[in-house]
Design a protein around this motif. Sequence first.
Motif, PDB file in Angstrom:
ATOM      1  N   LEU A  32     -12.465  -5.186  12.085  1.00 54.72           N
ATOM      2  CA  LEU A  32     -12.501  -6.356  11.219  1.00 54.72           C
ATOM      3  C   LEU A  32     -11.636  -7.493  11.746  1.00 54.72           C
ATOM      4  CD1 LEU A  32     -12.258  -4.595   7.723  1.00 54.72           C
ATOM      5  CD2 LEU A  32     -14.303  -5.290   8.969  1.00 54.72           C
ATOM      6  N   GLY A  33     -10.506  -7.168  12.346  1.00 47.35           N
ATOM      7  CA  GLY A  33      -9.605  -8.224  12.790  1.00 47.35           C
ATOM      8  C   GLY A  33      -8.826  -8.813  11.624  1.00 47.35           C
ATOM      9  N   ASP A  34      -8.267  -9.999  11.836  1.00 48.82           N
ATOM     10  CA  ASP A  34      -7.409 -10.641  10.836  1.00 48.82           C
ATOM     11  C   ASP A  34      -8.146 -11.624   9.938  1.00 48.82           C
ATOM     12  OD1 ASP A  34      -4.414 -10.838  12.903  1.00 48.82           O
ATOM     13  OD2 ASP A  34      -5.079  -9.310  11.486  1.00 48.82           O
TER      14      ASP A  34
ATOM     15  N   LEU B 180      -5.630  -4.962  12.458  1.00 45.40           N
ATOM     16  CA  LEU B 180      -5.168  -5.804  11.354  1.00 45.40           C
ATOM     17  C   LEU B 180      -3.659  -5.980  11.456  1.00 45.40           C
ATOM     18  CD1 LEU B 180      -6.290  -7.144   8.705  1.00 45.40           C
ATOM     19  CD2 LEU B 180      -5.514  -5.077   7.531  1.00 45.40           C
ATOM     20  N   SER B 181      -3.212  -7.206  11.591  1.00 43.15           N
ATOM     21  CA  SER B 181      -1.782  -7.490  11.720  1.00 43.15           C
ATOM     22  C   SER B 181      -1.205  -7.912  10.375  1.00 43.15           C
ATOM     23  CB  SER B 181      -1.560  -8.580  12.767  1.00 43.15           C
ATOM     24  OG  SER B 181      -2.113  -9.810  12.331  1.00 43.15           O
ATOM     25  N   ASP B 182       0.074  -8.308  10.394  1.00 46.23           N
ATOM     26  CA  ASP B 182       0.706  -8.788   9.167  1.00 46.23           C
ATOM     27  C   ASP B 182      -0.034 -10.002   8.613  1.00 46.23           C
ATOM     28  OD1 ASP B 182       2.465  -6.801   9.670  1.00 46.23           O
ATOM     29  OD2 ASP B 182       4.165  -8.084  10.194  1.00 46.23           O
ATOM     30  N   ALA B 183      -0.471 -10.886   9.509  1.00 53.46           N
ATOM     31  CA  ALA B 183      -1.190 -12.082   9.064  1.00 53.46           C
ATOM     32  C   ALA B 183      -2.517 -11.715   8.409  1.00 53.46           C
ATOM     33  CB  ALA B 183      -1.422 -13.028  10.247  1.00 53.46           C
ATOM     34  N   GLY B 184      -3.191 -10.704   8.950  1.00 53.20           N
ATOM     35  CA  GLY B 184      -4.447 -10.281   8.355  1.00 53.20           C
ATOM     36  C   GLY B 184      -4.266  -9.670   6.985  1.00 53.20           C
ATOM     37  N   LEU B 185      -3.218  -8.853   6.823  1.00 50.89           N
ATOM     38  CA  LEU B 185      -2.944  -8.259   5.525  1.00 50.89           C
ATOM     39  C   LEU B 185      -2.515  -9.326   4.520  1.00 50.89           C
ATOM     40  CD1 LEU B 185      -3.098  -5.413   4.420  1.00 50.89           C
ATOM     41  CD2 LEU B 185      -0.660  -5.156   4.831  1.00 50.89           C
ATOM     42  N   GLN B 186      -1.823 -10.348   5.009  1.00 55.18           N
ATOM     43  CA  GLN B 186      -1.458 -11.462   4.144  1.00 55.18           C
ATOM     44  C   GLN B 186      -2.699 -12.211   3.663  1.00 55.18           C
ATOM     45  OE1 GLN B 186       0.471 -14.680   6.122  1.00 55.18           O
ATOM     46  NE2 GLN B 186       1.285 -15.600   4.252  1.00 55.18           N
ATOM     47  N   ARG B 187      -3.635 -12.439   4.577  1.00 60.12           N
ATOM     48  CA  ARG B 187      -4.867 -13.139   4.200  1.00 60.12           C
ATOM     49  C   ARG B 187      -5.714 -12.295   3.250  1.00 60.12           C
ATOM     50  NH1 ARG B 187      -8.010 -17.289   5.853  1.00 60.12           N
ATOM     51  NH2 ARG B 187      -6.435 -17.911   7.369  1.00 60.12           N
ATOM     52  N   LEU B 188      -5.753 -10.993   3.485  1.00 60.65           N
ATOM     53  CA  LEU B 188      -6.550 -10.120   2.627  1.00 60.65           C
ATOM     54  C   LEU B 188      -6.045 -10.133   1.192  1.00 60.65           C
ATOM     55  CD1 LEU B 188      -8.667  -7.869   2.156  1.00 60.65           C
ATOM     56  CD2 LEU B 188      -6.948  -6.231   2.943  1.00 60.65           C
ATOM     57  N   THR B 189      -4.726 -10.117   1.015  1.00 61.11           N
ATOM     58  CA  THR B 189      -4.149 -10.044  -0.329  1.00 61.11           C
ATOM     59  C   THR B 189      -3.842 -11.406  -0.930  1.00 61.11           C
ATOM     60  OG1 THR B 189      -1.918  -9.838   0.616  1.00 61.11           O
ATOM     61  CG2 THR B 189      -3.133  -7.791   0.167  1.00 61.11           C
ATOM     62  N   ALA B 190      -4.156 -12.491  -0.223  1.00 67.06           N
ATOM     63  CA  ALA B 190      -3.836 -13.826  -0.729  1.00 67.06           C
ATOM     64  C   ALA B 190      -4.468 -14.111  -2.091  1.00 67.06           C
ATOM     65  CB  ALA B 190      -4.260 -14.890   0.292  1.00 67.06           C
TER      66      ALA B 190
ATOM     67  N   VAL C 174       0.780  -3.441  12.049  1.00 66.79           N
ATOM     68  CA  VAL C 174       1.501  -4.036  10.926  1.00 66.79           C
ATOM     69  C   VAL C 174       2.935  -3.520  10.925  1.00 66.79           C
ATOM     70  CG1 VAL C 174      -0.562  -4.365   9.510  1.00 66.79           C
ATOM     71  CG2 VAL C 174       0.676  -2.208   9.395  1.00 66.79           C
ATOM     72  N   SER C 175       3.841  -4.324  10.404  1.00 68.69           N
ATOM     73  CA  SER C 175       5.257  -3.981  10.374  1.00 68.69           C
ATOM     74  C   SER C 175       5.728  -3.865   8.931  1.00 68.69           C
ATOM     75  CB  SER C 175       6.067  -5.049  11.122  1.00 68.69           C
ATOM     76  OG  SER C 175       5.936  -6.307  10.478  1.00 68.69           O
ATOM     77  N   GLU C 176       7.027  -3.613   8.783  1.00 73.05           N
ATOM     78  CA  GLU C 176       7.591  -3.508   7.442  1.00 73.05           C
ATOM     79  C   GLU C 176       7.478  -4.823   6.686  1.00 73.05           C
ATOM     80  OE1 GLU C 176      11.505  -1.900   7.304  1.00 73.05           O
ATOM     81  OE2 GLU C 176      11.128  -0.379   8.828  1.00 73.05           O
ATOM     82  N   ARG C 177       7.349  -5.908   7.407  1.00 73.12           N
ATOM     83  CA  ARG C 177       7.210  -7.213   6.761  1.00 73.12           C
ATOM     84  C   ARG C 177       5.947  -7.271   5.903  1.00 73.12           C
ATOM     85  NH1 ARG C 177       4.609 -11.966   8.434  1.00 73.12           N
ATOM     86  NH2 ARG C 177       5.507 -13.888   7.569  1.00 73.12           N
ATOM     87  N   ALA C 178       4.921  -6.499   6.275  1.00 71.53           N
ATOM     88  CA  ALA C 178       3.653  -6.529   5.536  1.00 71.53           C
ATOM     89  C   ALA C 178       3.741  -5.803   4.200  1.00 71.53           C
ATOM     90  CB  ALA C 178       2.549  -5.915   6.388  1.00 71.53           C
ATOM     91  N   LEU C 179       4.798  -5.021   3.977  1.00 64.53           N
ATOM     92  CA  LEU C 179       4.899  -4.285   2.724  1.00 64.53           C
ATOM     93  C   LEU C 179       5.006  -5.217   1.526  1.00 64.53           C
ATOM     94  CD1 LEU C 179       7.367  -1.425   3.787  1.00 64.53           C
ATOM     95  CD2 LEU C 179       4.894  -1.250   3.457  1.00 64.53           C
TER      96      LEU C 179
ATOM     97  N   ASN D   3       3.482  -0.183  13.377  1.00 63.36           N
ATOM     98  CA  ASN D   3       4.767  -0.543  13.977  1.00 63.36           C
ATOM     99  C   ASN D   3       5.959  -0.109  13.122  1.00 63.36           C
ATOM    100  OD1 ASN D   3       3.391  -1.714  16.108  1.00 63.36           O
ATOM    101  ND2 ASN D   3       3.418  -3.759  15.198  1.00 63.36           N
ATOM    102  N   MET D   4       5.691   0.575  12.024  1.00 62.09           N
ATOM    103  CA  MET D   4       6.765   1.051  11.164  1.00 62.09           C
ATOM    104  C   MET D   4       7.311   2.362  11.723  1.00 62.09           C
ATOM    105  SD  MET D   4       5.076   0.376   7.399  1.00 62.09           S
ATOM    106  CE  MET D   4       4.055  -1.070   7.102  1.00 62.09           C
ATOM    107  N   LYS D   5       8.609   2.501  11.681  1.00 63.14           N
ATOM    108  CA  LYS D   5       9.290   3.695  12.167  1.00 63.14           C
ATOM    109  C   LYS D   5       9.928   4.418  10.988  1.00 63.14           C
ATOM    110  CE  LYS D   5       8.196   2.653  16.364  1.00 63.14           C
ATOM    111  NZ  LYS D   5       7.130   3.438  17.073  1.00 63.14           N
TER     112      LYS D   5
END
Length: 413
Positions: free
Chosen positions: A163-165, A192-202, A224-229, A247-249
């Motif tokens: 799907l991409g971002d 799907l990156s942080d920007a994509g998850l942001q756009r999806l939930t906007a 995606v990173s912790e920032r996307a949470l 990218n979450m550890k």
Amino acid sequence: MDNSPIYVREKGNLRRVGDIILAQPKPLPSSSSSSSCRRTNPFVLRKEHFVFTYNEEGSLRYTTKSLFDIALLFVADNIHHVDSLVDFPEQIGDRLFVAAEESHVFLNPDVSQKALKLFSDAYGDLVLGSLCLRNRFPLLHERITEIKTFHSLKSLDLFGCRLGDDHELFRHLTSTSLASSLTQLFIGGNNLSDAGLQRLTAPVRIMHKGLDSLELLDVSYNPVSERALRYLKCLPKLVKLDASGTNMKLGTALKTAVWNLLGLIHSEKPLNTFDHSGCKTEGWAEQVVNQWETSGCQMPKQKKMEESRASALRFFGRQKFVREVLNASPLIDGKEANMEKLHFYKPTASDRLRGDMDPSTTECLQIKNPASCIRKRTLESSTCDASPQSPPTKTKCSSLVFTAEDTDLLNSY
């Protein structure tokens, strides 16, 4: 009968119906010459109106079908003239859907979208309650218009669909039609990156619409990173989350962040709901989806166009589309089974009483209680709305402040 006028009694009034052209179904490419008979008059007897059997002596016998079956076949061939099926019994809808499927109505791109919407509006999740498109990205991109008509899905698996971002399906996922039905969404392996998850939930965060009933979310094997949470805080009923391969550890910091933001704790054992063993397509349209995939594999080569310039533009346009799809994200290989699982779930009262959670998770539970935090945020928000003259603190009403990125996304809608 072809040239005769048609009258319809509607609400006690008799009116003439004009400009209705009855369908003339096209024969399938693989069908024999006998199936290409003329169907200019739908009331002319044809082989679909008979049932052929053999008697004890081996002689061929035929009997006519019931008038009901013949009427179903006629309506199925002309389904694009039907305005609504609402309040028709489910038994009638089921048999009509089977008749339309046997007539290959849903393979016709000119009719399939309207026909599927007609059934979905009337029968909801009976048409399709669960759709699994795991690693079937060509089917998604070729039939996305028809897939959007399924607005009563409870489970949707888009794992590995590239799907991409910024995919056009995002707006459908957060539409009001799916808000009350969709409970499980798998969007792992889609680059799907942080920007994509942001756009999806906007739309959910800004306009408070969509994904109202989502309980399970899979974002695994995405960068995606912790920032996307923080973009997932808008999902009020989320109880299970899969963040494996991101990218979450795993550590105390991640466990604390997930608990504080979402009220979820880490599961030491992998959750069975994320193993995709129960992923399947269920509903009347199950075989329709299989027909789409089969017809896509057997699609004949396009004929050469008369104008060479138009042919070149068509070729390179298609080539660009295919290249963009293939380069959107790499396929997920077998390495995913060996990677660490990051499964989170909402704990119940029994989980806390058993005391079988690891010490770091127990420590997170003692640090902060998200239930009281939610009540506190609700109280602060209502206080802020009721007394605008009081200067807000740094933490009050923070969820109502749009960032620059959210404003840009809002303007894009």
